[in-house]
Motif scaffolding. Structure first.
Motif, mmCIF file in Angstrom:
data_model
loop_
_atom_site.group_PDB
_atom_site.id
_atom_site.type_symbol
_atom_site.label_atom_id
_atom_site.label_comp_id
_atom_site.label_asym_id
_atom_site.label_seq_id
_atom_site.Cartn_x
_atom_site.Cartn_y
_atom_site.Cartn_z
ATOM 1 N N THR A 1 0.394 2.953 2.246
ATOM 2 C CA THR A 1 0.240 1.495 2.272
ATOM 3 C C THR A 1 1.091 0.833 3.349
ATOM 4 O OG1 THR A 1 1.962 1.225 0.577
ATOM 5 C CG2 THR A 1 -0.317 1.449 -0.180
ATOM 6 N N VAL A 2 1.955 1.608 4.013
ATOM 7 C CA VAL A 2 2.775 1.013 5.078
ATOM 8 C C VAL A 2 1.918 0.552 6.250
ATOM 9 C CG1 VAL A 2 4.881 2.257 4.500
ATOM 10 C CG2 VAL A 2 3.257 3.286 6.089
ATOM 11 N N VAL A 3 0.703 1.086 6.398
ATOM 12 C CA VAL A 3 -0.187 0.598 7.455
ATOM 13 C C VAL A 3 -0.668 -0.804 7.110
ATOM 14 C CG1 VAL A 3 -2.391 0.943 8.639
ATOM 15 C CG2 VAL A 3 -0.922 2.907 8.137
ATOM 16 N N ALA A 4 -0.976 -1.025 5.849
ATOM 17 C CA ALA A 4 -1.481 -2.335 5.426
ATOM 18 C C ALA A 4 -0.398 -3.412 5.440
ATOM 19 C CB ALA A 4 -2.081 -2.226 4.025
ATOM 20 N N GLN A 5 0.873 -3.030 5.261
ATOM 21 C CA GLN A 5 1.928 -4.033 5.103
ATOM 22 C C GLN A 5 2.050 -4.981 6.293
ATOM 23 O OE1 GLN A 5 3.287 -4.646 2.249
ATOM 24 N NE2 GLN A 5 2.238 -2.873 1.355
ATOM 25 N N PRO A 6 2.122 -4.502 7.542
ATOM 26 C CA PRO A 6 2.218 -5.456 8.657
ATOM 27 C C PRO A 6 0.970 -6.306 8.836
ATOM 28 C CG PRO A 6 2.043 -3.200 9.486
ATOM 29 C CD PRO A 6 2.243 -3.102 8.011
ATOM 30 N N ILE A 7 -0.175 -5.810 8.373
ATOM 31 C CA ILE A 7 -1.401 -6.615 8.432
ATOM 32 C C ILE A 7 -1.357 -7.674 7.341
ATOM 33 C CG2 ILE A 7 -3.926 -6.557 8.419
ATOM 34 C CD1 ILE A 7 -3.764 -3.616 9.241
ATOM 35 N N LEU A 8 -0.910 -7.282 6.148
ATOM 36 C CA LEU A 8 -0.748 -8.257 5.061
ATOM 37 C C LEU A 8 0.241 -9.351 5.450
ATOM 38 C CD1 LEU A 8 -0.626 -5.867 1.978
ATOM 39 C CD2 LEU A 8 -2.330 -7.663 2.373
ATOM 40 N N GLN A 9 1.261 -8.976 6.211
ATOM 41 C CA GLN A 9 2.233 -9.971 6.661
ATOM 42 C C GLN A 9 1.571 -11.050 7.501
ATOM 43 O OE1 GLN A 9 5.478 -10.259 5.795
ATOM 44 N NE2 GLN A 9 5.421 -12.190 6.940
ATOM 45 N N GLN A 10 0.585 -10.649 8.315
ATOM 46 C CA GLN A 10 -0.143 -11.619 9.124
ATOM 47 C C GLN A 10 -1.034 -12.517 8.264
ATOM 48 O OE1 GLN A 10 0.841 -11.928 12.222
ATOM 49 N NE2 GLN A 10 2.159 -10.182 11.729
ATOM 50 N N LEU A 11 -1.403 -12.010 7.083
ATOM 51 C CA LEU A 11 -2.176 -12.813 6.140
ATOM 52 C C LEU A 11 -1.277 -13.848 5.472
ATOM 53 C CD1 LEU A 11 -5.119 -12.914 4.966
ATOM 54 C CD2 LEU A 11 -4.280 -11.479 3.100
ATOM 55 N N THR A 12 -0.099 -13.427 5.055
ATOM 56 C CA THR A 12 0.810 -14.339 4.355
ATOM 57 C C THR A 12 1.442 -15.360 5.295
ATOM 58 O OG1 THR A 12 2.622 -12.736 4.554
ATOM 59 C CG2 THR A 12 1.322 -12.668 2.549
ATOM 60 N N ASN A 13 1.603 -15.006 6.582
ATOM 61 C CA ASN A 13 2.211 -15.983 7.496
ATOM 62 C C ASN A 13 1.192 -16.944 8.098
ATOM 63 O OD1 ASN A 13 0.949 -14.769 9.721
ATOM 64 N ND2 ASN A 13 2.773 -13.707 10.436
ATOM 65 N N GLY A 14 -0.087 -16.752 7.745
ATOM 66 C CA GLY A 14 -1.106 -17.712 8.152
ATOM 67 C C GLY A 14 -1.879 -17.370 9.400
#
Length: 253
Positions: A58-71
Motif C-alpha cells: 500500500t506504500v505505492v497508493a499512499q503518495p497518490i492518496l496524499q494528492q487526493l487529501t491535499n486537493g
C-alpha cells in the motif's frame, strides 16, 4: 465455483506482502521509490484523476492518496481482484478520503467510467496471464495526454547476472520459490518489457532503474548496511535500468 477459487487464490498471496516475507523490507524500498515518482508527477502537473491496478504494497497508493487529501486529485480509483486485500485496505483508511473508489475486479474485465490522467500499473504485469492484453485495455481508460507508470522485476538484475556468471543460477529467467509465493508468472528484462509496451501501442517517455542490487537479499542482510548505503543503491539505479532490481517506465499514447 471457478471464480471463487480464483478469488481465494489471489487472497492466498496476502502473506507475501507482510513483514513475515523474507523480501518484505527490500520490496518496500522499491515500492516506496516507485510510488514517490507517481505522487510527485501528479503534484507537479496538477492532475485531477488517477487509477491504480492493484493494492499490493500500500506504500505505492499512499503518495497518490496524499494528492487526493491535499486537493490536487479529485478522483482516485484502485482496482484489485483480491477481496480480502481490498477489505483490509479499506479498513486501514477509515474514514476513506472523498474521491477514493475501490473496485473489486480483474484487470482483464473490470469497468469504470471516465478516463484518467495517470494510470499506475506497477508490479502487475509479471502476475497476469496475458500482460499484452492487460496493457492494451488501458487505452480505453487513459485520458488524452495521460501517462501510464509501469514497474516490473528485472531478470537481469546485477545480483542475478552475478549468480549466473558464477555458476550459481543456471537460468536468469527461472522463477524462484519467492517469486511463486508472490504469484509471479514470468520475468521481464529491459528489452522484453520495452517491446511489450510498444507492441501494445504506447510510447516510452522515461526509463529508470529501481534499486541496484549487487548481491542476494540474504548476503546483503548479513552486511548490516546502513540506510545511507541503501539510499545510494536507490540513487545509483536510476541511470542503470538494464541491471537494476526493478525497471520503471513512463509511457503515453
Amino acid at each position: 465455483m471457478q471464480k471463487l477459487e480464483k478469488l481465494e487464490k489471489l487472497d492466498s498471496y496476502k502473506q507475501s506482502y507482510t513483514t513475515a516475507f523474507p523480501y518484505f523490507e527490500e520490496n518496500l524500498i522499491i515500492h516506496m521509490v516507485y510510488g514517490k515518482h507517481i505522487g510527485q508527477y501528479i503534484q507537479s502537473h496538477g492532475l485531477r484523476t488517477a487509477m491504480s491496478l492493484g493494492v499490493g504494497h500500500t506504500v505505492v497508493a499512499q503518495p497518490i492518496l496524499q494528492q487526493l487529501t491535499n486537493g490536487t486529485l479529485e478522483r482516485y480509483v484502485i482496482v484489485d481482484g483480491a477481496p480480502q486485500i481490498i477489505e483490509d485496505f479499506r479498513h486501514s483508511l477509515e474514514p476513506a478520503p472523498e474521491g477514493l473508489e475501490l473496485i473489486e475486479g480483474y484487470f482483464e474485465t473490470f469497468t469504470t467510467s471516465g478516463r484518467f490522467d495517470v494510470i499506475e500499473a506497477g508490479f502487475i504485469l509479471e502476475h497476469v496471464d496475458d500482460p499484452a492484453f492487460v496493457l492494451s485495455r488501458l487505452h480505453q481508460f487513459l485520458a488524452p495526454g495521460g501517462r501510464i507508470f509501469i514497474a516490473v522485476p528485472n531478470a537481469r538484475s546485477l545480483h542475478r547476472l552475478l549468480g549466473n556468471m558464477a555458476g550459481l543460477l543456471d537460468d536468469l529467467y527461472v522463477l524462484s520459490p519467492s517469486d511463486l509465493a508472490l504469484g509471479h508468472k514470468r520475468y521481464f528484462d529491459l528489452d522484453t518489457i520495452s517491446a511489450l509496451v510498444r507492441e501494445a501501442g504506447f510510447k516510452i517517455v522515461n526509463t529508470e532503474g529501481l534499486m541496484l542490487k549487487p548481491f542476494t537479499t540474504h548476503q546483503l542482510n548479513t552486511l548490516n548496511l546502513p540506510p545511507s548505503v541503501w539510499q545510494a543503491l536507490v540513487n545509483i539505479s536510476a541511470d542503470y535500468p538494464e541491471i537494476s532490481n526493478a525497471i520503471y517506465l513512463e509511457v503515453t499514447e
